[in-house]
Design a protein around this motif. Structure first.
Motif, PDB file in Angstrom:
ATOM      1  N   ALA A  49       0.832  -1.214   0.000  1.00 59.70           N
ATOM      2  CA  ALA A  49       0.000   0.000   0.000  1.00 59.70           C
ATOM      3  C   ALA A  49       0.860   1.255   0.000  1.00 59.70           C
ATOM      4  O   ALA A  49       0.529   2.246  -0.674  1.00 59.70           O
ATOM      5  CB  ALA A  49      -0.955  -0.005   1.194  1.00 59.70           C
ATOM      6  N   GLN A  50       1.979   1.236   0.732  1.00 61.94           N
ATOM      7  CA  GLN A  50       2.847   2.416   0.736  1.00 61.94           C
ATOM      8  C   GLN A  50       3.536   2.603  -0.619  1.00 61.94           C
ATOM      9  O   GLN A  50       3.719   3.737  -1.064  1.00 61.94           O
ATOM     10  CB  GLN A  50       3.894   2.324   1.848  1.00 61.94           C
ATOM     11  N   VAL A  51       3.917   1.520  -1.255  1.00 60.75           N
ATOM     12  CA  VAL A  51       4.519   1.647  -2.589  1.00 60.75           C
ATOM     13  C   VAL A  51       3.500   2.243  -3.561  1.00 60.75           C
ATOM     14  O   VAL A  51       3.827   3.136  -4.354  1.00 60.75           O
ATOM     15  CB  VAL A  51       5.063   0.291  -3.084  1.00 60.75           C
ATOM     16  N   ILE A  52       2.262   1.776  -3.490  1.00 62.81           N
ATOM     17  CA  ILE A  52       1.208   2.339  -4.351  1.00 62.81           C
ATOM     18  C   ILE A  52       1.029   3.829  -4.046  1.00 62.81           C
ATOM     19  O   ILE A  52       0.942   4.654  -4.961  1.00 62.81           O
ATOM     20  CB  ILE A  52      -0.108   1.564  -4.181  1.00 62.81           C
ATOM     21  N   ALA A  53       0.995   4.193  -2.761  1.00 68.59           N
ATOM     22  CA  ALA A  53       0.868   5.605  -2.390  1.00 68.59           C
ATOM     23  C   ALA A  53       2.050   6.408  -2.942  1.00 68.59           C
ATOM     24  O   ALA A  53       1.870   7.526  -3.442  1.00 68.59           O
ATOM     25  CB  ALA A  53       0.782   5.755  -0.873  1.00 68.59           C
ATOM     26  N   GLY A  54       3.247   5.836  -2.880  1.00 69.41           N
ATOM     27  CA  GLY A  54       4.423   6.515  -3.418  1.00 69.41           C
ATOM     28  C   GLY A  54       4.324   6.738  -4.913  1.00 69.41           C
ATOM     29  O   GLY A  54       4.673   7.809  -5.420  1.00 69.41           O
ATOM     30  N   ILE A  55       3.843   5.746  -5.631  1.00 67.97           N
ATOM     31  CA  ILE A  55       3.667   5.883  -7.082  1.00 67.97           C
ATOM     32  C   ILE A  55       2.650   6.985  -7.382  1.00 67.97           C
ATOM     33  O   ILE A  55       2.839   7.785  -8.310  1.00 67.97           O
ATOM     34  CB  ILE A  55       3.260   4.533  -7.711  1.00 67.97           C
ATOM     35  N   LEU A  56       1.595   7.052  -6.592  1.00 67.15           N
ATOM     36  CA  LEU A  56       0.598   8.104  -6.785  1.00 67.15           C
ATOM     37  C   LEU A  56       1.157   9.481  -6.436  1.00 67.15           C
ATOM     38  O   LEU A  56       0.792  10.481  -7.061  1.00 67.15           O
ATOM     39  CB  LEU A  56      -0.667   7.791  -5.976  1.00 67.15           C
ATOM     40  N   GLY A  65       7.061  12.777  -1.031  1.00 66.68           N
ATOM     41  CA  GLY A  65       6.078  11.701  -0.852  1.00 66.68           C
ATOM     42  C   GLY A  65       6.471  10.422  -1.559  1.00 66.68           C
ATOM     43  O   GLY A  65       6.347   9.331  -1.003  1.00 66.68           O
ATOM     44  N   VAL A  66       6.949  10.536  -2.807  1.00 61.13           N
ATOM     45  CA  VAL A  66       7.342   9.320  -3.532  1.00 61.13           C
ATOM     46  C   VAL A  66       8.545   8.664  -2.856  1.00 61.13           C
ATOM     47  O   VAL A  66       8.595   7.445  -2.721  1.00 61.13           O
ATOM     48  CB  VAL A  66       7.605   9.592  -5.031  1.00 61.13           C
ATOM     49  N   THR A  67       9.489   9.463  -2.400  1.00 67.66           N
ATOM     50  CA  THR A  67      10.676   8.914  -1.745  1.00 67.66           C
ATOM     51  C   THR A  67      10.314   8.249  -0.420  1.00 67.66           C
ATOM     52  O   THR A  67      10.740   7.123  -0.137  1.00 67.66           O
ATOM     53  CB  THR A  67      11.727  10.014  -1.519  1.00 67.66           C
ATOM     54  N   ALA A  68       9.500   8.925   0.382  1.00 63.87           N
ATOM     55  CA  ALA A  68       9.132   8.385   1.691  1.00 63.87           C
ATOM     56  C   ALA A  68       8.286   7.118   1.555  1.00 63.87           C
ATOM     57  O   ALA A  68       8.646   6.061   2.098  1.00 63.87           O
ATOM     58  CB  ALA A  68       8.377   9.437   2.505  1.00 63.87           C
ATOM     59  N   PHE A  69       7.182   7.207   0.833  1.00 62.73           N
ATOM     60  CA  PHE A  69       6.268   6.059   0.801  1.00 62.73           C
ATOM     61  C   PHE A  69       6.859   4.839   0.103  1.00 62.73           C
ATOM     62  O   PHE A  69       6.714   3.718   0.589  1.00 62.73           O
ATOM     63  CB  PHE A  69       4.927   6.441   0.182  1.00 62.73           C
ATOM     64  N   THR A  70       7.538   5.036  -1.019  1.00 63.32           N
ATOM     65  CA  THR A  70       8.108   3.853  -1.679  1.00 63.32           C
ATOM     66  C   THR A  70       9.246   3.271  -0.839  1.00 63.32           C
ATOM     67  O   THR A  70       9.367   2.051  -0.714  1.00 63.32           O
ATOM     68  CB  THR A  70       8.573   4.129  -3.118  1.00 63.32           C
ATOM     69  N   SER A  71      10.053   4.123  -0.242  1.00 63.94           N
ATOM     70  CA  SER A  71      11.154   3.617   0.590  1.00 63.94           C
ATOM     71  C   SER A  71      10.643   2.837   1.789  1.00 63.94           C
ATOM     72  O   SER A  71      11.092   1.715   2.052  1.00 63.94           O
ATOM     73  CB  SER A  71      12.042   4.773   1.059  1.00 63.94           C
ATOM     74  N   TRP A  76       9.337  -2.329   4.737  1.00 67.41           N
ATOM     75  CA  TRP A  76       8.517  -3.391   5.317  1.00 67.41           C
ATOM     76  C   TRP A  76       8.707  -4.705   4.575  1.00 67.41           C
ATOM     77  O   TRP A  76       8.790  -5.770   5.183  1.00 67.41           O
ATOM     78  CB  TRP A  76       7.038  -2.989   5.341  1.00 67.41           C
ATOM     79  N   MET A  77       8.791  -4.631   3.254  1.00 64.49           N
ATOM     80  CA  MET A  77       8.980  -5.865   2.485  1.00 64.49           C
ATOM     81  C   MET A  77      10.347  -6.483   2.763  1.00 64.49           C
ATOM     82  O   MET A  77      10.471  -7.706   2.881  1.00 64.49           O
ATOM     83  CB  MET A  77       8.791  -5.589   1.003  1.00 64.49           C
ATOM     84  N   THR A  78      11.395  -5.655   2.886  1.00 68.12           N
ATOM     85  CA  THR A  78      12.717  -6.213   3.188  1.00 68.12           C
ATOM     86  C   THR A  78      12.767  -6.782   4.598  1.00 68.12           C
ATOM     87  O   THR A  78      13.408  -7.814   4.825  1.00 68.12           O
ATOM     88  CB  THR A  78      13.858  -5.188   3.000  1.00 68.12           C
ATOM     89  N   LEU A  79      12.096  -6.138   5.544  1.00 67.32           N
ATOM     90  CA  LEU A  79      12.071  -6.667   6.905  1.00 67.32           C
ATOM     91  C   LEU A  79      11.421  -8.049   6.933  1.00 67.32           C
ATOM     92  O   LEU A  79      11.942  -8.981   7.559  1.00 67.32           O
ATOM     93  CB  LEU A  79      11.338  -5.709   7.847  1.00 67.32           C
ATOM     94  N   VAL A  80      10.304  -8.199   6.234  1.00 62.92           N
ATOM     95  CA  VAL A  80       9.661  -9.510   6.142  1.00 62.92           C
ATOM     96  C   VAL A  80      10.603 -10.502   5.462  1.00 62.92           C
ATOM     97  O   VAL A  80      10.716 -11.655   5.886  1.00 62.92           O
ATOM     98  CB  VAL A  80       8.303  -9.415   5.416  1.00 62.92           C
ATOM     99  N   GLY A  81      11.303 -10.052   4.434  1.00 64.12           N
ATOM    100  CA  GLY A  81      12.285 -10.919   3.774  1.00 64.12           C
ATOM    101  C   GLY A  81      13.383 -11.367   4.721  1.00 64.12           C
ATOM    102  O   GLY A  81      13.793 -12.534   4.711  1.00 64.12           O
TER     103      GLY A  81
END
Length: 190
Positions: A49-56, A65-71, A76-81
């Motif tokens: 959802a944050q990546v989508i928000a960043g793209i928007l 906004g794009v830097t913060a939300f996509t990062s 979160w995805m890397t932490l889960v990884g």
């Protein structure tokens, strides 16, 4: 002629960040173990959802906004990884010292992003200031093995996540009602 007004993707990103941060920090505070609820939120709401928000935000021309939300979505995805990839074999699990270094890098990134909020509203400044503190507390706690510091960081992280949820809801409600329903500490005029 009616101008095409784009919706504000900020509340989506802030909610994804805030809710996921609270869930993980309820664990860090010592209340619950890491469960599928945290992992799933990390992948889908904190992550996707944050990546989508960043793209928007990109579409709106908002570099911050794009830097913060996509990062942070990819954080979160890397932490889960980091948690899940060792279970498939082939890769050694990250030890607590290296996890602390990973978190310190995110703390440095967040500190610089905090500087980018200094012309924004006080709510956003608080989110980034408290997140900076959270990353450094988690970093030091992991590197030193200080369980008490990690528990205190959990409570601080709950506050950080709650501040992001507050800001998200303030942006939604203030826009919906066309007035300040929830104050966010608007920046001073230039």
């Amino acid at each position: 002629m009616h101008a095409n007004k784009l919706a504000n993707p900020g509340p989506l990103g802030l909610m994804g960040f805030g809710m996921t941060t609270i869930l993980l920090n309820i664990h860090n505070a010592g209340f619950f173990p890491v469960t599928t609820a945290i992992v799933a939120m990390g992948i889908f709401y904190g992550g996707l959802a944050q990546v989508i928000a960043g793209i928007l935000e990109f579409k709106k021309g908002n570099t911050f906004g794009v830097t913060a939300f996509t990062s942070y979505g990819f954080f979160w995805m890397t932490l889960v990884g980091i948690w899940l990839i060792p279970s498939i074999g082939h890769v050694e699990a990250t030890d607590s010292t290296f996890l602390g270094i990973y978190l310190a890098l995110w703390g440095i990134f967040t500190l610089f992003m905090f500087f980018g909020t200094l012309r924004a509203n006080r709510g956003l400044q608080f989110v980034f200031a408290s997140l900076t503190v959270l990353f450094f507390m988690l970093s030091v706690g992991n590197i030193t093995g200080n369980k008490a510091l990690l528990n205190v960081a959990g409570f601080e992280g709950i506050i950080c996540g709650a501040s992001a949820i507050y800001l998200a809801m303030a942006e939604v409600l203030n826009e919906q009602f066309g007035r300040t329903v929830l104050p966010i500490g608007a920046p001073k005029a230039k």
